[in-house]
Design an enzyme around this catalytic site. Structure first.
Site, PDB file in Angstrom:
ATOM      1  N   ASN A   1      70.273   9.379  55.803  1.00 54.35           N
ATOM      2  CA  ASN A   1      69.813  10.004  54.621  1.00 54.35           C
ATOM      3  C   ASN A   1      68.379   9.442  54.589  1.00 54.35           C
ATOM      4  O   ASN A   1      67.930   8.812  55.397  1.00 54.35           O
ATOM      5  CB  ASN A   1      70.853   9.273  53.661  1.00 54.35           C
ATOM      6  CG  ASN A   1      70.469  10.309  52.128  1.00 54.35           C
ATOM      7  OD1 ASN A   1      69.732  11.077  52.029  1.00 54.35           O
ATOM      8  ND2 ASN A   1      71.198   9.877  51.168  1.00 54.35           N
TER       9      ASN A   1
ATOM     10  N   HIS B   1      70.225  18.762  48.666  1.00 55.94           N
ATOM     11  CA  HIS B   1      69.710  17.678  49.320  1.00 55.94           C
ATOM     12  C   HIS B   1      69.918  17.866  50.783  1.00 55.94           C
ATOM     13  O   HIS B   1      70.842  18.183  51.378  1.00 55.94           O
ATOM     14  CB  HIS B   1      70.204  16.432  48.738  1.00 55.94           C
ATOM     15  CG  HIS B   1      69.670  15.153  49.469  1.00 55.94           C
ATOM     16  ND1 HIS B   1      68.266  14.693  49.092  1.00 55.94           N
ATOM     17  CD2 HIS B   1      70.323  13.984  50.131  1.00 55.94           C
ATOM     18  CE1 HIS B   1      68.154  13.727  49.821  1.00 55.94           C
ATOM     19  NE2 HIS B   1      69.425  13.209  50.502  1.00 55.94           N
TER      20      HIS B   1
ATOM     21  N   CYS C   1      63.032  15.462  50.852  1.00 62.30           N
ATOM     22  CA  CYS C   1      64.136  15.153  51.834  1.00 62.30           C
ATOM     23  C   CYS C   1      64.141  16.241  52.801  1.00 62.30           C
ATOM     24  O   CYS C   1      64.657  15.895  53.961  1.00 62.30           O
ATOM     25  CB  CYS C   1      65.478  15.436  50.980  1.00 62.30           C
ATOM     26  SG  CYS C   1      66.134  17.189  50.255  1.00 62.30           S
TER      27      CYS C   1
END
Length: 467
Positions: A408, A386, A91
């Protein structure tokens, strides 16, 4: 008679189960008190029946909190395509490259777009992490294997997590390539098996290097052997992620996919110069909100993943008010931001909403969850898990944030067309890191960033790498 003897033996065995060898165990008397404290009611039976057959989140969903947010924002950066990290912990790389490609599009007034290869940069990330493990084993070889640092190396030789610092170091050193020049492989999108294989080799090599140091081998011989070991790791990476491209042909396109430049050959370094330009390091600060520690102090994570080939992760600890102020200034100027959160807390995945009141676990279980942010961090209840790209903020009439939006890396069909919306109350509780261009940073914070950093250990609950 035999029945009586059996009954007595059973009693003795039962008593033996609760025999206290040391203080602090669950005695028969304690268990009896616990059992007697249980208030059994028809509603308890109904709750058990419901929870036994349903998801806890479905039952704890706070119906009165529905429609608490909308998808309108007072300030929003230009949208871009949503990527999918799939079953990997990259991520941080997705968010970091999101920022770089958004900067490129903004610099060209959205007439040109670019999408960078994650696979290419990930190859060198893994190679450098392997080198970190092996070189650190050499440097710490005279310490016992039970030493805290040595244990940390062998426990987790390599991983796919990271921070924006890694993106900056890797891109500056190895350059960048477009996604079309080096697309994702199965192992890039599903990293666990590859990582386990490399972990196994690194542990084996680590023991060998420790023995070489213990046997008094020359430094040159040890370094030569480390190079051979890294060649094996390179081979594993090459046949799982692909050989890193050295040269490719590319033409820039607009958002519709129409070519706006002629195709030409690039090296990764030349492509970096064409898309990023100058250095990334030195242009930003990493802010963190850690209420356990003093604010306006600079910290450095010791033995970070880029200790030998880049920079340790360094950040300035700031109150959320300052973090929000900088984020708002950047977004108003059309700047996307690397940011990280404890994304698993109070997330409504289906609707893509993050809010502290999404789920009422307290009422469902008849208890309370009163810990504050500092207490959650120190007890490992919460931490940065994250990274996502902060893209929008909604401000009220007084200029205060009401809600935020992030791009995202879970694919375009997740959440709100690949994005998540978070209320400001959630943002304050579960935001941990923000990378901000220095032009949006107040002078007081820039001065704090120049301090000699205080060293912190990477196994601290807040300093795990983003995944």
């Amino acid at each position: 008679m035999r029945r009586i003897a059996f009954f007595i033996a059973s009693l003795l065995m039962t008593a033996g189960v609760f025999a206290q060898k040391t203080a602090g165990g669950i005695s028969a008397d304690m268990l009896r008190k616990i059992e007697q404290s249980q208030v059994k009611s028809p509603s308890d039976k109904a709750l058990f029946n419901a929870i036994a057959a349903n998801s806890i989140d479905d039952l704890a969903k706070n119906f009165s909190n529905q429609n608490v947010v909308d998808d309108r924002f007072s300030h929003e950066t230009k949208s871009q395509s949503i990527h999918n990290q799939k079953s990997s912990g990259r991520c941080w790389m997705f968010s970091g490259l999101n920022v770089l490609r958004a900067n490129f599009a903004k610099a060209h007034k959205d007439t040109m777009m670019v999408e960078f290869s994650h696979d290419y940069l990930f190859f060198y990330d893994q190679l450098e992490k392997a080198n970190l493990m092996l070189q650190a084993v050499i440097d710490l070889a005279k310490k016992p294997i039970e030493d805290q640092y040595v244990t940390m190396l062998f426990k987790s030789p390599i991983g796919d997590g990271g921070t924006f610092c890694g993106v900056a170091d890797l891109a500056e050193k190895y350059g960048l390539v477009p996604m079309s020049a080096q697309p994702e492989t199965y192992s890039a999108e599903n990293t666990s098996r590859m990582s386990r294989i490399i972990d196994s080799k690194l542990r084996e090599y680590g023991l060998e290097l420790r023995k070489m140091v213990a046997d008094g081998k020359k430094a040159k011989d040890i370094n030569d052997r480390k190079t051979e070991m890294l060649a094996t790791i390179y081979h594993i990476l090459r046949i799982t992620l692909g050989e890193p491209v050295k040269e490719f042909t590319y033409a820039f396109t607009n958002k519709s996919g129409k070519k706006v430049t002629e195709a030409r050959k690039y090296t990764p370094r030349e492509f970096y110069e064409a898309t990023v330009g100058g250095p990334i390091n030195g242009t930003f600060i990493m802010a963190m909100n850690d209420p356990r520690r003093p604010y306006y102090k600079t910290y450095e994570v010791e033995m970070d993943r880029h200790t030998y080939d880049g920079h340790n992760w360094k950040y300035v600890n700031l109150p959320m008010d300052d973090i929000e102020e900088m984020a708002i200034a950047a977004i108003k100027d059309g700047q996307k931001l690397y940011s990280s959160y404890d994304v698993g807390k109070q997330i409504d995945r289906k609707n893509g909403i993050l809010d502290t009141e999404n789920y009422d676990y307290a009422t469902l279980f008849g208890t309370t969850f009163p810990m504050n942010k500092a207490e959650r961090i120190m007890t490992y209840e919460s931490g940065s898990t994250h990274a996502m790209t902060l893209t929008a903020v909604d401000l009220d009439a007084d200029g205060k944030a009401v809600k935020w939006k992030v791009e995202n890396s879970w694919g375009a069909t997740s959440g709100q067309k690949g994005c998540l919306i978070m209320t400001d109350r959630w943002f304050r509780e579960y935001t941990y890191r923000l990378v901000v261009d220095k032009k949006y940073v107040p002078e007081k914070i820039l001065e704090a960033e120049k301090q000699k950093p205080l060293l912190v250990m990477p196994d601290d609950p807040l300093f795990q790498e983003d995944e």
